[in-house]
Every structure is written in structure tokens, then in C-alpha cells.
Design a protein around this motif. Sequence first.
Motif, PDB file in Angstrom:
ATOM      1  N   ALA A  91       0.837  -1.205   0.000  1.00 27.41           N
ATOM      2  CA  ALA A  91       0.000   0.000   0.000  1.00 27.41           C
ATOM      3  C   ALA A  91       0.868   1.249   0.000  1.00 27.41           C
ATOM      4  CB  ALA A  91      -0.916   0.007   1.228  1.00 27.41           C
ATOM      5  N   SER A  92       0.351   2.302  -0.604  1.00 25.88           N
ATOM      6  CA  SER A  92       1.068   3.578  -0.623  1.00 25.88           C
ATOM      7  C   SER A  92       1.203   4.134   0.788  1.00 25.88           C
ATOM      8  CB  SER A  92       0.331   4.586  -1.498  1.00 25.88           C
ATOM      9  OG  SER A  92      -0.894   4.964  -0.888  1.00 25.88           O
ATOM     10  N   VAL A  97      -1.116   5.474   6.134  1.00 23.92           N
ATOM     11  CA  VAL A  97      -1.469   6.483   7.135  1.00 23.92           C
ATOM     12  C   VAL A  97      -2.980   6.525   7.351  1.00 23.92           C
ATOM     13  CG1 VAL A  97      -1.415   8.953   7.659  1.00 23.92           C
ATOM     14  CG2 VAL A  97       0.601   7.846   6.671  1.00 23.92           C
ATOM     15  N   ALA A  98      -3.741   6.286   6.289  1.00 29.10           N
ATOM     16  CA  ALA A  98      -5.204   6.357   6.374  1.00 29.10           C
ATOM     17  C   ALA A  98      -5.826   5.159   7.074  1.00 29.10           C
ATOM     18  CB  ALA A  98      -5.793   6.473   4.965  1.00 29.10           C
ATOM     19  N   LEU A  99      -5.073   4.066   7.235  1.00 31.48           N
ATOM     20  CA  LEU A  99      -5.663   2.808   7.699  1.00 31.48           C
ATOM     21  C   LEU A  99      -6.484   2.951   8.981  1.00 31.48           C
ATOM     22  CD1 LEU A  99      -6.006  -0.248   7.435  1.00 31.48           C
ATOM     23  CD2 LEU A  99      -3.842  -0.516   8.682  1.00 31.48           C
ATOM     24  N   GLU A 110     -12.830  13.574   5.032  1.00 36.09           N
ATOM     25  CA  GLU A 110     -12.098  13.840   6.278  1.00 36.09           C
ATOM     26  C   GLU A 110     -10.801  13.031   6.318  1.00 36.09           C
ATOM     27  OE1 GLU A 110     -11.379  15.397  10.190  1.00 36.09           O
ATOM     28  OE2 GLU A 110     -12.622  16.039   8.487  1.00 36.09           O
ATOM     29  N   VAL A 111     -10.855  11.799   5.814  1.00 41.68           N
ATOM     30  CA  VAL A 111      -9.645  10.969   5.773  1.00 41.68           C
ATOM     31  C   VAL A 111      -8.569  11.662   4.953  1.00 41.68           C
ATOM     32  CG1 VAL A 111      -8.651   8.812   4.905  1.00 41.68           C
ATOM     33  CG2 VAL A 111     -10.832   8.779   6.136  1.00 41.68           C
ATOM     34  N   ARG A 112      -8.918  12.117   3.762  1.00 40.28           N
ATOM     35  CA  ARG A 112      -7.931  12.769   2.882  1.00 40.28           C
ATOM     36  C   ARG A 112      -7.339  14.006   3.546  1.00 40.28           C
ATOM     37  NH1 ARG A 112     -11.595  11.015  -1.199  1.00 40.28           N
ATOM     38  NH2 ARG A 112     -12.797  12.947  -1.035  1.00 40.28           N
ATOM     39  N   LYS A 113      -8.192  14.795   4.191  1.00 40.79           N
ATOM     40  CA  LYS A 113      -7.720  16.010   4.852  1.00 40.79           C
ATOM     41  C   LYS A 113      -6.741  15.683   5.970  1.00 40.79           C
ATOM     42  CE  LYS A 113      -9.470  19.802   7.735  1.00 40.79           C
ATOM     43  NZ  LYS A 113     -10.671  20.395   8.386  1.00 40.79           N
ATOM     44  N   ARG A 114      -7.083  14.713   6.801  1.00 41.06           N
ATOM     45  CA  ARG A 114      -6.235  14.387   7.945  1.00 41.06           C
ATOM     46  C   ARG A 114      -4.948  13.672   7.531  1.00 41.06           C
ATOM     47  NH1 ARG A 114     -10.745  12.398  12.270  1.00 41.06           N
ATOM     48  NH2 ARG A 114      -8.926  11.473  13.307  1.00 41.06           N
ATOM     49  N   VAL A 115      -5.007  12.874   6.476  1.00 42.09           N
ATOM     50  CA  VAL A 115      -3.792  12.235   5.970  1.00 42.09           C
ATOM     51  C   VAL A 115      -2.832  13.283   5.421  1.00 42.09           C
ATOM     52  CG1 VAL A 115      -2.879  10.739   4.147  1.00 42.09           C
ATOM     53  CG2 VAL A 115      -4.815   9.980   5.530  1.00 42.09           C
ATOM     54  N   MET A 141       9.831   5.382   9.284  1.00 37.93           N
ATOM     55  CA  MET A 141       9.427   5.647  10.666  1.00 37.93           C
ATOM     56  C   MET A 141       8.593   6.926  10.743  1.00 37.93           C
ATOM     57  SD  MET A 141       9.176   4.501  13.622  1.00 37.93           S
ATOM     58  CE  MET A 141      10.256   3.072  13.483  1.00 37.93           C
ATOM     59  N   ARG A 142       8.915   7.930   9.925  1.00 34.62           N
ATOM     60  CA  ARG A 142       8.065   9.129   9.877  1.00 34.62           C
ATOM     61  C   ARG A 142       6.653   8.770   9.451  1.00 34.62           C
ATOM     62  NH1 ARG A 142      11.197  13.893   6.702  1.00 34.62           N
ATOM     63  NH2 ARG A 142      13.299  13.452   7.425  1.00 34.62           N
ATOM     64  N   ALA A 143       6.537   7.871   8.465  1.00 37.10           N
ATOM     65  CA  ALA A 143       5.213   7.444   8.007  1.00 37.10           C
ATOM     66  C   ALA A 143       4.460   6.750   9.139  1.00 37.10           C
ATOM     67  CB  ALA A 143       5.341   6.522   6.804  1.00 37.10           C
ATOM     68  N   SER A 144       5.168   5.955   9.927  1.00 38.02           N
ATOM     69  CA  SER A 144       4.544   5.289  11.066  1.00 38.02           C
ATOM     70  C   SER A 144       4.057   6.311  12.096  1.00 38.02           C
ATOM     71  CB  SER A 144       5.546   4.320  11.705  1.00 38.02           C
ATOM     72  OG  SER A 144       4.970   3.654  12.796  1.00 38.02           O
ATOM     73  N   ILE A 145       4.843   7.358  12.326  1.00 41.43           N
ATOM     74  CA  ILE A 145       4.432   8.411  13.257  1.00 41.43           C
ATOM     75  C   ILE A 145       3.226   9.165  12.696  1.00 41.43           C
ATOM     76  CG2 ILE A 145       5.148  10.590  14.329  1.00 41.43           C
ATOM     77  CD1 ILE A 145       7.993   9.411  14.438  1.00 41.43           C
ATOM     78  N   ALA A 146       3.231   9.407  11.374  1.00 40.13           N
ATOM     79  CA  ALA A 146       2.078  10.066  10.751  1.00 40.13           C
ATOM     80  C   ALA A 146       0.812   9.235  10.942  1.00 40.13           C
ATOM     81  CB  ALA A 146       2.341  10.293   9.266  1.00 40.13           C
ATOM     82  N   ARG A 147       0.937   7.916  10.810  1.00 37.87           N
ATOM     83  CA  ARG A 147      -0.221   7.033  11.005  1.00 37.87           C
ATOM     84  C   ARG A 147      -0.755   7.142  12.433  1.00 37.87           C
ATOM     85  NH1 ARG A 147       1.102   1.044   9.680  1.00 37.87           N
ATOM     86  NH2 ARG A 147       2.326   1.346  11.586  1.00 37.87           N
ATOM     87  N   ALA A 148       0.139   7.359  13.401  1.00 36.96           N
ATOM     88  CA  ALA A 148      -0.308   7.566  14.779  1.00 36.96           C
ATOM     89  C   ALA A 148      -0.961   8.936  14.945  1.00 36.96           C
ATOM     90  CB  ALA A 148       0.865   7.418  15.739  1.00 36.96           C
ATOM     91  N   LEU A 149      -0.369   9.970  14.341  1.00 38.12           N
ATOM     92  CA  LEU A 149      -0.882  11.328  14.515  1.00 38.12           C
ATOM     93  C   LEU A 149      -2.226  11.537  13.826  1.00 38.12           C
ATOM     94  CD1 LEU A 149       2.375  13.427  13.990  1.00 38.12           C
ATOM     95  CD2 LEU A 149       1.240  12.917  16.149  1.00 38.12           C
TER      96      LEU A 149
END
Length: 254
Positions: A91-92, A97-99, A110-115, A141-149
Motif C-alpha cells: 500500500a502507498s 497512514v489512512a488505515l 475527512e480521511v484525505r484532509k487528515r492524511v 518511521m516518519r510514516a509510522s508516526i504520521a499514522r499515529a498522529l
Amino acid sequence: MIPAQADSQAPLVSLSGVSLTYPNGVRALAPASLSVRAGEFVSVIGPSGCGKSTLLRLAAGLLLPAEGAVARSPGCRPAFVFQSPTLMPWASVSRNVALPLELEKVPMAEVRKRVEEALHRVGLSEFGDALPRELSGGMQMRASIARALVTQPRLLLMDEPFGALDEITRARLDRELLRLWHARTLGVLFVTHSLYEAVFLSTRILVMSPRPGRIAAELVVDEPAPREEDFRVSPRFARLCAHLQDEMTRAGAE
């Protein structure tokens, strides 16, 4: 300055006298207590196998204590960042991040905006369409942090997220993490093996004893934030690192 921390403010999470023994008989934790408030960056440091990750999983609700209690404030949204990025390789970055939002069935607009906002915060706005294998370890790891944020948490739980990275990348991500924490007034509970990383990042550091782990000491780091590289080479930093080293030695945590 460090985000305001009112003594009367209720903790985002509080662990009171928690202990845990795994089914194989390993006693991971002796009774241990800690709390994290909004605006605090609390690091946990100690030897391998002392129960640091167990404490983190208890705080997240991924484990239940054998004894003691875990309490989270109403509306407290915790998010967990693991030792490895744990991204879906097919997955991209944007889909990864959207998962959590897709699992919550958040409307797609809202998903697109927050991602987009989360990727911007971690400096990956131009990599939303990339696959994880196309990113460096630090970017993953930044992507993983983005998924948390992206879940807009109040409490961020991080289990040695930068431990596998080279020192240059690790130092850069430490600075970026401090800026994110400071901007969002998050509560952070951060596990690390590095006393230098703990001193650089934290408002408080908890030192754990060898297994069964307990909180053996606490060090307050009363320094302005967000911090930059000049703090790492300052006499204050050296004194704090020496103090923490002494506390770890007394706790048998080396």
C-alpha cells in the motif's frame, strides 16, 4: 518553553501498582506506578527485559495487569508507535497512514484532509503515493508516526522507535519529534535504551531496575523546549547525562 503542566491536571494515563507475569512464568513487572499528563514527555529507560515495553502495552490497553490498575482520562485517545514501522508493503504511504481512519469508517473527505495534514507534519507531503520500499528507514518511521498522529491522539506511546536507525537520522528524528510534541501539547510515553536520547527529549525520565522491573528512580529535565543540537553539547546536558548514568548504576540498570 515546555508546554504548561498544571499540577491539578488529571493524568492522561495512570498506572497504579501494576504487575504482570507472563504465561511462561516470567515475572515481567514488580508493582510499578507512573502517570503521564498532557504536555509531558516521559521516557522510560532500563536494561533489556526489564519490562519497559510491558509498561507501554499496559498503558495502551494491549495487556491487562495481574495486579494494580490502569486508568485513562475520559476522551484520551492513545496511539502506539512500535519499534519497526509495520507498514503494509503493498500500500502507498497515504493508504498506510489512512488505515486507522478507514477502520473507524471516517468519511473519505475527512480521511484525505487528515492524511494530508499528518504527512505534512512529518515532512512526507511529496511521498504520499510512494510505496514503503521506496523510502529510507527514517522516512518509513516518519510514516509510522504520521499514522499515529492521523488519529489526533492526546497520548503518544512509543517503543524505541528510532533504535534501529543510524545516529544522524536518529538525532534528526528526535528534533522533529520534539517539535511535533511541542506543537500539539501531547502527552508522550517513550521507551529508549539511550540515556542521551532520554535526556534530550524528556521532561521526566523513569529508570527501571532489572526484571522484575520496577521504577527505581526519576529524573526531572527542567529545560526549555523544543531543544536543538546546541543543548546536546552544553554543560547542562553533560551534567544531566552523568546524573542519569549514576541513577542507572544505583538501580542496577546497566
